[in-house]
Design a protein around this motif. Structure first.
Motif, PDB file in Angstrom:
ATOM      1  N   GLU A 150       0.841  -1.190   0.000  1.00 50.50           N
ATOM      2  CA  GLU A 150       0.000   0.000   0.000  1.00 50.50           C
ATOM      3  C   GLU A 150       0.877   1.240   0.000  1.00 50.50           C
ATOM      4  O   GLU A 150       1.914   1.273   0.658  1.00 50.50           O
ATOM      5  N   LYS A 188      -2.276   6.118   1.879  1.00 49.80           N
ATOM      6  CA  LYS A 188      -3.037   5.699   3.057  1.00 49.80           C
ATOM      7  C   LYS A 188      -3.171   6.804   4.107  1.00 49.80           C
ATOM      8  O   LYS A 188      -3.883   6.626   5.086  1.00 49.80           O
ATOM      9  N   LYS A 191      -2.962   0.541  -7.695  1.00 49.70           N
ATOM     10  CA  LYS A 191      -1.769   0.838  -6.905  1.00 49.70           C
ATOM     11  C   LYS A 191      -1.036   2.066  -7.447  1.00 49.70           C
ATOM     12  O   LYS A 191      -0.494   2.854  -6.674  1.00 49.70           O
ATOM     13  N   HIS A 237      -3.151   5.271  -6.436  1.00 47.10           N
ATOM     14  CA  HIS A 237      -3.486   5.493  -5.025  1.00 47.10           C
ATOM     15  C   HIS A 237      -2.814   6.753  -4.482  1.00 47.10           C
ATOM     16  O   HIS A 237      -3.463   7.685  -4.006  1.00 47.10           O
TER      17      HIS A 237
END
Length: 234
Positions: free
Chosen positions: A53, A58, A115, A118
């Motif tokens: 991640e 995040k 990915k 993100h």
């Protein structure tokens, strides 16, 4: 010794009627240095860790004093400097906290494209909040004899760049420009980072800095690598 063993091996093959293949780069390396292959085989294997991640993606975006409205994939941010709206791709899911103080960006699917997007989408959301609250700016410097800039009203900027005519540029919506008293420094401000950066690039493109004398338009923090001119006859 390695070359001798290999030569003896092919000598026996030729006696039996075999044909020796043409030596390639790898064959020559094998003949010249057999220890090199041993060293390569003993080389340790490099361990590569994969990040599941994005560290940037995040992290939630703090809304602060701005007003945020989320409708599906469309994010609208309103602040004292302006309002920005952006539609995000379906690979990224947007959500707000219960107190509406944070906007979170998560991957809607576990794919390669998700990915890749993100961290990018989270950064775009943060740029929207920062733009409407604090704004963005780009500073340009004019270097050269006779190079100067001046505001032509509040919506146009006029540049004298050594051409036979002045260069007049219209300011985009939401962008402001200021010229200092020396008329050699331009400050471009706005709440949309993309528009501010693009307009600054357009202004710079009218006379990019040349590498022999450094004349032209450059960013205030830009480093231009200079070249040495031709030397005269001695």
């Amino acid at each position: 010794l390695a070359r001798g063993r290999v030569s003896e091996f092919w000598a026996q093959r030729l006696r039996r009627g075999g044909r020796r293949p043409r030596a390639s780069g790898g064959m020559r390396a094998l003949c010249n240095n057999n220890v090199r292959l041993t060293a390569r085989a003993a080389r340790p294997v490099r361990l590569v860790t994969t990040c599941k991640e994005s560290r940037i993606g995040k992290r939630p975006v703090q809304v602060g004093k701005s007003e945020v409205k989320l409708e599906g994939q469309v994010l609208t941010v309103k602040g004292p400097l302006g309002t920005l709206t952006r539609e995000f791709p379906p690979e990224i899911a947007l959500s707000m906290s219960d107190d509406k103080a944070e906007v979170k960006f998560t991957k809607a699917e576990d794919s390669k494209k998700a990915k890749q997007l993100h961290g990018l989408c989270r950064t775009l959301g943060q740029n929207m909040v920062t733009g409407v609250l604090e704004g963005w700016e780009k500073k340009l410097s004019l270097i050269g004899v006779g190079y100067r800039a001046a505001m032509k009203g509040s919506k146009q900027i006029e540049l004298q760049l050594g051409y036979i005519h002045p260069v007049v540029l219209d300011l985009p919506e939401g962008v402001k420009a200021e010229v200092d008293k020396s008329q050699t420094a331009i400050t471009i401000t706005g709440y949309d980072k993309e528009v501010v950066g693009n307009f600054a690039a357009v202004v710079r493109s009218k006379r990019p800095p040349e590498v022999y004398k450094g004349k032209g338009i450059r960013y205030a923090d830009e480093y231009v690598r200079m070249k040495e001119g031709k030397a005269g006859k001695k």
